[in-house]
Design an enzyme around this catalytic site. Structure first.
Site, PDB file in Angstrom:
ATOM      1  N   GLY A 191      -3.099 -13.758 -19.296  1.00 57.25           N
ATOM      2  CA  GLY A 191      -2.838 -15.085 -19.854  1.00 57.25           C
ATOM      3  C   GLY A 191      -1.424 -15.153 -20.379  1.00 57.25           C
ATOM      4  O   GLY A 191      -0.796 -14.114 -20.634  1.00 57.25           O
TER       5      GLY A 191
ATOM      6  N   GLN B 223       5.563 -17.997 -25.393  1.00 55.18           N
ATOM      7  CA  GLN B 223       5.901 -16.596 -25.127  1.00 55.18           C
ATOM      8  C   GLN B 223       7.109 -16.446 -24.198  1.00 55.18           C
ATOM      9  O   GLN B 223       7.692 -15.375 -24.119  1.00 55.18           O
ATOM     10  CB  GLN B 223       4.685 -15.853 -24.542  1.00 55.18           C
ATOM     11  CG  GLN B 223       3.526 -15.739 -25.512  1.00 55.18           C
ATOM     12  CD  GLN B 223       2.373 -14.988 -24.907  1.00 55.18           C
ATOM     13  OE1 GLN B 223       1.565 -15.560 -24.179  1.00 55.18           O
ATOM     14  NE2 GLN B 223       2.287 -13.688 -25.178  1.00 55.18           N
TER      15      GLN B 223
ATOM     16  N   CYS C 139      -1.552  -8.173 -26.204  1.00 55.61           N
ATOM     17  CA  CYS C 139      -0.733  -9.379 -26.122  1.00 55.61           C
ATOM     18  C   CYS C 139       0.636  -9.000 -25.590  1.00 55.61           C
ATOM     19  O   CYS C 139       1.234  -8.014 -26.048  1.00 55.61           O
ATOM     20  CB  CYS C 139      -0.593 -10.006 -27.513  1.00 55.61           C
ATOM     21  SG  CYS C 139       0.396 -11.512 -27.523  1.00 55.61           S
ATOM     22  N   LEU C 140       1.135  -9.778 -24.647  1.00 54.75           N
ATOM     23  CA  LEU C 140       2.450  -9.475 -24.061  1.00 54.75           C
ATOM     24  C   LEU C 140       3.566  -9.596 -25.098  1.00 54.75           C
ATOM     25  O   LEU C 140       4.632  -9.018 -24.910  1.00 54.75           O
ATOM     26  CB  LEU C 140       2.718 -10.390 -22.860  1.00 54.75           C
ATOM     27  CG  LEU C 140       1.739 -10.198 -21.692  1.00 54.75           C
ATOM     28  CD1 LEU C 140       1.996 -11.249 -20.617  1.00 54.75           C
ATOM     29  CD2 LEU C 140       1.851  -8.794 -21.108  1.00 54.75           C
TER      30      LEU C 140
ATOM     31  N   HIS D 282      -7.377 -16.756 -27.499  1.00 52.55           N
ATOM     32  CA  HIS D 282      -6.146 -15.999 -27.791  1.00 52.55           C
ATOM     33  C   HIS D 282      -4.915 -16.856 -27.457  1.00 52.55           C
ATOM     34  O   HIS D 282      -3.970 -16.936 -28.236  1.00 52.55           O
ATOM     35  CB  HIS D 282      -6.174 -14.695 -26.968  1.00 52.55           C
ATOM     36  CG  HIS D 282      -4.913 -13.891 -26.976  1.00 52.55           C
ATOM     37  ND1 HIS D 282      -4.834 -12.608 -27.484  1.00 52.55           N
ATOM     38  CD2 HIS D 282      -3.668 -14.158 -26.515  1.00 52.55           C
ATOM     39  CE1 HIS D 282      -3.596 -12.156 -27.357  1.00 52.55           C
ATOM     40  NE2 HIS D 282      -2.858 -13.065 -26.755  1.00 52.55           N
ATOM     41  N   GLU D 283      -4.965 -17.530 -26.303  1.00 51.65           N
ATOM     42  CA  GLU D 283      -3.819 -18.361 -25.882  1.00 51.65           C
ATOM     43  C   GLU D 283      -3.680 -19.608 -26.761  1.00 51.65           C
ATOM     44  O   GLU D 283      -2.566 -20.022 -27.099  1.00 51.65           O
ATOM     45  CB  GLU D 283      -3.966 -18.780 -24.416  1.00 51.65           C
ATOM     46  CG  GLU D 283      -4.106 -17.651 -23.405  1.00 51.65           C
ATOM     47  CD  GLU D 283      -3.070 -16.572 -23.526  1.00 51.65           C
ATOM     48  OE1 GLU D 283      -1.967 -16.823 -24.073  1.00 51.65           O
ATOM     49  OE2 GLU D 283      -3.342 -15.443 -23.107  1.00 51.65           O
TER      50      GLU D 283
ATOM     51  N   HIS E 125      -1.751 -18.926 -29.790  1.00 50.40           N
ATOM     52  CA  HIS E 125      -0.289 -18.945 -29.584  1.00 50.40           C
ATOM     53  C   HIS E 125       0.268 -20.359 -29.767  1.00 50.40           C
ATOM     54  O   HIS E 125       1.328 -20.549 -30.355  1.00 50.40           O
ATOM     55  CB  HIS E 125       0.072 -18.459 -28.178  1.00 50.40           C
ATOM     56  CG  HIS E 125       0.112 -16.967 -28.027  1.00 50.40           C
ATOM     57  ND1 HIS E 125       0.954 -16.167 -28.742  1.00 50.40           N
ATOM     58  CD2 HIS E 125      -0.582 -16.134 -27.209  1.00 50.40           C
ATOM     59  CE1 HIS E 125       0.779 -14.893 -28.381  1.00 50.40           C
ATOM     60  NE2 HIS E 125      -0.155 -14.851 -27.448  1.00 50.40           N
TER      61      HIS E 125
END
Ligand code: GNR
Ligand code: NI
Length: 171
Positions: free
Chosen positions: A46, A51, A94-95, A136-137, A140
């Site tokens: 994702g 990000q 997480c990236l 999670h997204e 963000h």
């Protein structure tokens, strides 16, 4: 298409609330294609627009297992309209917090209303990994990352490790 640089903690951008998209046009679609390419290259399942440095309410997700056909999903202006009472714990990554993981508890299922790649309004019922990933997204888009659910001490440890990782990887 292009692979975009990914913002990591403690970048203050990750704390900001993203703004709704007002028009789905070819320029926006090109950006979403870049997000998807960036996510696949990372690799991740994702990615939120913030990000890659844009405060827009856009997510891309593909939870298809490795080796299977890609299944890209695009979410514009997503809203969670329902969450289950049943909860689920998933070891999240997480990236923007590279190489770090923590068990996070979230509702096991949710419904999400959003605008798709073609500008059409849709609603889906997500469970399993998709439900975890969508939430999670969504976090963000609201300036929240998974380490915000941990104690201040643990959060500090994670940020320090990410700084070290980022420093070592730019050498
Ligand atoms: O690639 C990712 N894996 C992942 C694993 C468990 C729960 C959430 C995720 S999302 C993450 C990519 C990312 O940082 N998205 O914002
Ligand atoms: Ni993330």
């Amino acid at each position: 298409m292009a692979i975009l640089p990914i913002v990591t903690v403690p970048d203050p951008l990750l704390k900001k609330v993203s703004k709704p998209v007002d028009k789905v046009d070819d320029k926006l679609r090109a950006f979403m294609d870049d997000m998807l390419e960036t996510m696949y290259a990372a690799p991740g399942i994702g990615l939120a627009a913030v990000q890659v440095g844009q405060l827009k309410r856009i997510l891309v997700i593909d939870i298809a297992p490795e080796g299977e056909d890609p299944d890209p999903k695009y979410f514009i202006n997503p809203e969670i309209t329902w969450t289950s009472e049943e909860m689920n714990i998933y070891n999240e990554g997480c990236l923007s917090i590279p190489e770090q993981y923590a068990d996070i508890e979230r509702p096991a299922e949710c419904k999400v209303k959003f605008i798709d790649y073609d500008g059409m309004e849709k609603e889906i019922h997500a469970d399993g990994l998709l439900a975890t990933c969508v939430q999670h997204e969504m976090d963000h888009l609201n300036g929240v990352v998974f380490i915000d659910y941990l104690s201040k001490i643990k959060r500090g440890m994670y940020v320090r490790k990410v700084k070290k990782f980022v420093k070592e990887n730019e050498k």
